[in-house]
Structure formats: structure tokens, C-alpha cells
Design a protein around this motif. Sequence first.
Motif, PDB file in Angstrom:
ATOM      1  N   ASN A 137       0.858  -1.184   0.000  1.00 31.95           N
ATOM      2  CA  ASN A 137       0.000   0.000   0.000  1.00 31.95           C
ATOM      3  C   ASN A 137       0.896   1.235   0.000  1.00 31.95           C
ATOM      4  O   ASN A 137       1.587   1.519   0.981  1.00 31.95           O
ATOM      5  CB  ASN A 137      -0.914   0.003   1.232  1.00 31.95           C
ATOM      6  N   GLN A 138       0.889   1.937  -1.110  1.00 27.75           N
ATOM      7  CA  GLN A 138       1.792   3.077  -1.308  1.00 27.75           C
ATOM      8  C   GLN A 138       1.005   4.366  -1.519  1.00 27.75           C
ATOM      9  O   GLN A 138      -0.121   4.331  -2.023  1.00 27.75           O
ATOM     10  CB  GLN A 138       2.703   2.801  -2.508  1.00 27.75           C
ATOM     11  N   PRO A 139       1.571   5.533  -1.128  1.00 28.08           N
ATOM     12  CA  PRO A 139       2.928   5.672  -0.607  1.00 28.08           C
ATOM     13  C   PRO A 139       3.049   5.257   0.850  1.00 28.08           C
ATOM     14  O   PRO A 139       2.108   5.429   1.625  1.00 28.08           O
ATOM     15  CB  PRO A 139       3.205   7.169  -0.762  1.00 28.08           C
ATOM     16  N   ASP A 140       4.204   4.730   1.191  1.00 26.35           N
ATOM     17  CA  ASP A 140       4.568   4.485   2.575  1.00 26.35           C
ATOM     18  C   ASP A 140       5.258   5.756   3.044  1.00 26.35           C
ATOM     19  O   ASP A 140       6.324   6.109   2.541  1.00 26.35           O
ATOM     20  CB  ASP A 140       5.509   3.283   2.675  1.00 26.35           C
ATOM     21  N   THR A 141       4.648   6.470   3.980  1.00 20.16           N
ATOM     22  CA  THR A 141       5.160   7.789   4.358  1.00 20.16           C
ATOM     23  C   THR A 141       5.920   7.789   5.676  1.00 20.16           C
ATOM     24  O   THR A 141       6.309   8.849   6.164  1.00 20.16           O
ATOM     25  CB  THR A 141       4.004   8.799   4.449  1.00 20.16           C
ATOM     26  N   SER A 142       6.148   6.615   6.261  1.00 21.69           N
ATOM     27  CA  SER A 142       6.875   6.541   7.525  1.00 21.69           C
ATOM     28  C   SER A 142       8.368   6.429   7.268  1.00 21.69           C
ATOM     29  O   SER A 142       8.843   5.428   6.724  1.00 21.69           O
ATOM     30  CB  SER A 142       6.402   5.339   8.350  1.00 21.69           C
TER      31      SER A 142
END
Length: 399
Positions: A337-342
Motif C-alpha cells: 500500500n503506497q505511498p509508505d510515508t513513515s
Amino acid sequence: MLTSLKHRLLTAASAAALLGALLTFGSAPAADAAVPATIPLKITNSSGRGDPVYVYTLGTSLTTGQQGWADASGVFHAWPAGGNPPIPAPDASIPGPAAGQSKTVRIPKLSGRIYFSYGQKLDFRLTTGGLVQPAVQNPSDPNRNILFNWSEYTLNDSGLWLNSTQVDMFSAPYAVGVQRADGSVSTTGRLKPGGYTGVFNALRAQPGGWGGLVQTRSDGTVLRALSPLYGVETGALPASVMNDYIDRVWQKYATTTLTVTPFGDQPDTKYFGRVSGGVMTFTNGSGAVVTSFQKPDASSVFGCHRLLDAPNDQVRGPISRTLCAGFNRSTLLTNPNQPDTSSANFYQDAVTNHYARIVHDRTADGKAYAFAFDDVGHHESLVHDGNPQQAYLTLDPLT
């Protein structure tokens, strides 16, 4: 192959691209008051260096499309016609502050760059298509042996956007800032103590050819580290440096769906990617095909272009931005599941954009523009205000 002249020209479209990219993930806040025609830029020389500093404000008027430069009072001057071969541009330099001193100039409404150089003026040329920017990945570029850097900015009726950028190279360190109407100041771009030399040392210590990005002068002075895009283009970094990760991503999504939610303020807008026949095809919620991507190479990943081109539209561009960020940060295998913002999840694979990882690790706030779409998830080194009272550019120590 070296970057072509086309990529070194500052055109109206390319100058406006900064603003367009910044606004892709949300509209700009409305300005609190009318933004004046010029605002003050306070330049502080905290470098500790004794050589003279030269400053340049260059860009494109978003109103007229004219390319030009601004003098210290903020008056815009259009460039004269260029030539083929390129001819020398008029001297647009502004004498900068001496070490330990500050100087305030004014910057007008345009989109472009604020350059600064140490010890020597930069060599700018004009061709029939516009201004030729320095391209130090080219060994014959006249600016190759000059220590310099630049910030990108856009000032318009909606306010100021001012960044510190490492998209093309990492070099002489600086911080940027903006003073708001309430007197508060927001800053970014500052390195941790020892961060400047730490970046070069870490690149040299990174296996796989990453030390080849570092450029030094004949006297041993370290000048910069090229971005991995230019490293690949010039052969300083192996073209196969990302192949293993790209291969694994393509294998994973042959049997798994990649879900892209490109707009933070539109959580219901989703696209679904699967690889078949070597092509990653995206569909929307209705199952209709919206775009597809050939398997990218390292240049496409590092440059967020070519096979990962990102047009200024509402579908392919935002999907491509998300893929580009996921490849550079190596989050595509660990999170479908993108974007991965972490940021805790970034750069964890052994095959990743180590240049971006190393630069981010050594900034005081963790923010940087280490690749073109580092603003995905708001990890970029950018200040913005709709009613800017003053901008800041601080030249930091080369330690």
C-alpha cells in the motif's frame, strides 16, 4: 551519456515545475495578504571561509514567461538573445557577505534558483533556447572546479516556496528559512554537526561504487557528490546498481496487487497495479486500465523520468511519483500500500538509493530533496508561507 543541453536549459515550463510539483499533493494555502512584488532575502555567511561569495537570483517570470535575473534591489532583467554556440551571459552576480557577516537583497516574483559560489564567479551561458545551467557532471563544464550550490524558489501571489535541494548534487551546505507575519521563523536544510564531511565519508564507505559520486578538485578539495542519476549517466555509478531490487519488485507484483493512493486528501482515489508480460498495469476502482509502466532501470528510478515519467496530470503523474518514491526509498517490497510515508521504513533494503539515505541521515530535521519526488509524504526540505515577511539563506560550515 552526459546530460544533453535540453536538460540544462531553464525554460518557463521547467521553472514552473517546482511549483507544480509542490502543489501536486495538495493545493497551496491562500495568501493572508497581498504578496509584494519583492521580499527581502537575508543572506548570512556562517561558512567560516575567507574567500569571496557571489550570489545570483535567476529564473523565469511566471507572468510573462521571460527568463532573466534580478539585481540586489530585486529588479528583474530579461536575458538578451542567446547564440549557437552559447554566448556568455551578462554578469548577474551580487557580491555576497563576508565570513561572519549578513547581507539583505530583494527577490522578485519568479520561479528559479538562488545560486551562490565561493572564490570565483559562475560561468553562465545563453543559447537560443535560454540559459544554460551549470552541469558539473560534464568534465568540460566551466563550473566543474568551482565550489557552489543553489536553492530553488517560487514567489507568486500565493506566497513563497523556498527549498534546499540535493536533487542534482550534494555540495556547499546551506539552510533556508521564512519569517511569517507573526514574526515566527521556519527553517530547514541544516546539517547535523559533522554532517557535511560525513556525507562524503559515508558514500566512500558504501559498497557498490557509491564513492564514485564524490568529485574533488586537483588540489584535493572536495567539491560535491553527484546525484546517483548523474552517477549512472556518466558511469561514476554502475548502471546495474538498482537491478536486483527492481527485479524483486516486478516479481512480487506478478502475484500481488500494488495499491496506490496518490492523494493524501483523497483517500478514496486508489489505483491497483499488477505485473503481466513484464508490464505493470494500473486499473481504477471500476477495473478500467488507466496507465502502465515498463520495467524501469536505475536511471528511470533515480531521475523519476523516462520509464517512470510523471506528466502533470491527475493519474499517471501521481502514480509515477508514488512508484518513484517507493523505489528510491525501497518500500515497495515491504508495503503493498503506497505511498509508505513513515521514514522509519525507508532505505531498509540493502539495495536502495544510498545517496538519499545518507543525506537524510545527516540533516538536522531529517528533511531533504535527495531525489525529484522526495516530497511524497512531506519529507522534503522546504519552507512555505502565504504571506512571507522575509526569506533567509544561511551558508553553513563545510565540516
